[in-house]
Motif scaffolding. Sequence first.
Motif, PDB file in Angstrom:
ATOM      1  N   THR A  26       0.817  -1.214   0.000  1.00  0.00           N
ATOM      2  CA  THR A  26       0.000   0.000   0.000  1.00  0.00           C
ATOM      3  C   THR A  26       0.851   1.265   0.000  1.00  0.00           C
ATOM      4  OG1 THR A  26      -0.217  -0.099   2.411  1.00  0.00           O
ATOM      5  CG2 THR A  26      -1.959  -1.124   1.110  1.00  0.00           C
ATOM      6  N   SER A  27       2.046   1.191   0.524  1.00  0.00           N
ATOM      7  CA  SER A  27       2.914   2.375   0.566  1.00  0.00           C
ATOM      8  C   SER A  27       3.539   2.699  -0.782  1.00  0.00           C
ATOM      9  CB  SER A  27       4.020   2.185   1.609  1.00  0.00           C
ATOM     10  OG  SER A  27       3.471   2.138   2.898  1.00  0.00           O
ATOM     11  N   MET A  28       3.350   1.849  -1.760  1.00  0.00           N
ATOM     12  CA  MET A  28       3.911   2.133  -3.091  1.00  0.00           C
ATOM     13  C   MET A  28       3.356   3.424  -3.667  1.00  0.00           C
ATOM     14  SD  MET A  28       4.333  -1.663  -4.777  1.00  0.00           S
ATOM     15  CE  MET A  28       4.131  -0.986  -6.393  1.00  0.00           C
ATOM     16  N   VAL A  29       2.207   3.887  -3.197  1.00  0.00           N
ATOM     17  CA  VAL A  29       1.698   5.170  -3.664  1.00  0.00           C
ATOM     18  C   VAL A  29       2.608   6.314  -3.206  1.00  0.00           C
ATOM     19  CG1 VAL A  29      -0.689   4.378  -3.781  1.00  0.00           C
ATOM     20  CG2 VAL A  29       0.121   5.516  -1.703  1.00  0.00           C
ATOM     21  N   ARG A  30       3.467   6.063  -2.222  1.00  0.00           N
ATOM     22  CA  ARG A  30       4.381   7.072  -1.690  1.00  0.00           C
ATOM     23  C   ARG A  30       5.776   6.975  -2.284  1.00  0.00           C
ATOM     24  NH1 ARG A  30       2.211  10.581   1.584  1.00  0.00           N
ATOM     25  NH2 ARG A  30       4.270  11.031   2.416  1.00  0.00           N
ATOM     26  N   GLY A  31       6.091   5.870  -2.966  1.00  0.00           N
ATOM     27  CA  GLY A  31       7.409   5.732  -3.571  1.00  0.00           C
ATOM     28  C   GLY A  31       7.645   4.335  -4.091  1.00  0.00           C
ATOM     29  N   VAL A  32       8.317   4.250  -5.249  1.00  0.00           N
ATOM     30  CA  VAL A  32       8.612   2.954  -5.873  1.00  0.00           C
ATOM     31  C   VAL A  32      10.088   2.808  -6.249  1.00  0.00           C
ATOM     32  CG1 VAL A  32       6.261   2.612  -6.746  1.00  0.00           C
ATOM     33  CG2 VAL A  32       7.957   3.787  -8.168  1.00  0.00           C
ATOM     34  N   ASP A  33      10.919   3.761  -5.863  1.00  0.00           N
ATOM     35  CA  ASP A  33      12.321   3.734  -6.294  1.00  0.00           C
ATOM     36  C   ASP A  33      13.187   2.777  -5.493  1.00  0.00           C
ATOM     37  OD1 ASP A  33      11.972   5.579  -8.382  1.00  0.00           O
ATOM     38  OD2 ASP A  33      12.043   7.230  -6.930  1.00  0.00           O
ATOM     39  N   SER A  34      12.861   2.525  -4.250  1.00  0.00           N
ATOM     40  CA  SER A  34      13.588   1.541  -3.451  1.00  0.00           C
ATOM     41  C   SER A  34      12.773   1.206  -2.209  1.00  0.00           C
ATOM     42  CB  SER A  34      14.988   2.028  -3.074  1.00  0.00           C
ATOM     43  OG  SER A  34      14.937   3.235  -2.365  1.00  0.00           O
ATOM     44  N   SER A  35      13.157   0.111  -1.581  1.00  0.00           N
ATOM     45  CA  SER A  35      12.449  -0.365  -0.388  1.00  0.00           C
ATOM     46  C   SER A  35      13.472  -0.900   0.602  1.00  0.00           C
ATOM     47  CB  SER A  35      11.474  -1.491  -0.748  1.00  0.00           C
ATOM     48  OG  SER A  35      10.552  -1.074  -1.734  1.00  0.00           O
ATOM     49  N   ASN A  57       6.281  -4.041  -4.171  1.00  0.00           N
ATOM     50  CA  ASN A  57       5.695  -5.295  -4.633  1.00  0.00           C
ATOM     51  C   ASN A  57       6.763  -6.310  -5.030  1.00  0.00           C
ATOM     52  OD1 ASN A  57       6.253  -3.628  -6.904  1.00  0.00           O
ATOM     53  ND2 ASN A  57       4.848  -4.818  -8.166  1.00  0.00           N
ATOM     54  N   HIS A  58       7.911  -5.874  -5.476  1.00  0.00           N
ATOM     55  CA  HIS A  58       9.021  -6.779  -5.775  1.00  0.00           C
ATOM     56  C   HIS A  58       9.810  -7.107  -4.506  1.00  0.00           C
ATOM     57  CE1 HIS A  58       8.250  -6.512 -10.006  1.00  0.00           C
ATOM     58  NE2 HIS A  58       8.328  -5.195  -9.955  1.00  0.00           N
ATOM     59  N   PHE A  59       9.943  -6.117  -3.625  1.00  0.00           N
ATOM     60  CA  PHE A  59      10.710  -6.288  -2.396  1.00  0.00           C
ATOM     61  C   PHE A  59      10.130  -7.395  -1.526  1.00  0.00           C
ATOM     62  CE2 PHE A  59      12.104  -4.706   1.881  1.00  0.00           C
ATOM     63  CZ  PHE A  59      13.480  -4.780   1.666  1.00  0.00           C
ATOM     64  N   ILE A  60       8.803  -7.473  -1.440  1.00  0.00           N
ATOM     65  CA  ILE A  60       8.172  -8.471  -0.561  1.00  0.00           C
ATOM     66  C   ILE A  60       8.306  -9.892  -1.097  1.00  0.00           C
ATOM     67  CG2 ILE A  60       6.580  -6.848   0.514  1.00  0.00           C
ATOM     68  CD1 ILE A  60       4.393  -8.007  -1.359  1.00  0.00           C
TER      69      ILE A  60
END
Length: 180
Positions: A26-35, A57-60
């Motif tokens: 759900t936090s991907m709306v706040r950033g997708v560049d790294s996790s 989504n890839h990190f998990i």
Amino acid sequence: MCGVFGILTKSAEHNADDFITNAFMTSMVRGVDSSGIVNVDLNRESWLLHKLPVAGNHFITDNVTKRYAKYATAAGQITMGHVRAATVGAVSISNAHPFVIEGDKADLVGMHNGTLTGWATKPGGSKYSVDSEWALSQIEEKGISAFEEFTGAYAFVWWRNDDKDTLYMARNSERPLAVV
């Protein structure tokens, strides 16, 4: 804009790993560049940290991430996650959050949401490639007086191994931060 989230488990919490996994999605709306994820074991006064330049989504799906999220279910754990929207600095593992700042007296593990201005021209600023790492190093060195030097938006969450029972949080009016 970035996303910061976490859970403190005083006693075993069987769904804590689900919370962490769902928060990365759900936090991907706040950033997708790294996790990134950090698990602090309060019983051992130690931490495990993992970060990658990928969206949540890839990190998990990463095996290390799954294992660290699972640690959140045990008693005496602080598990924090961060998703990054790169506003300052390149997208890389080294610029992903959380950061570990090794100090003379203690080590600090922390993350930041926001963008600071003018930091690169301040003493020591040129050593860092992102505002967040510079700011956390200032917090480790100067404590709360470091905030007098910060200009711009911020919400910080950090833990220090010399004060293991305290999770620190600070924000200014330009960034939200909720504790529930």
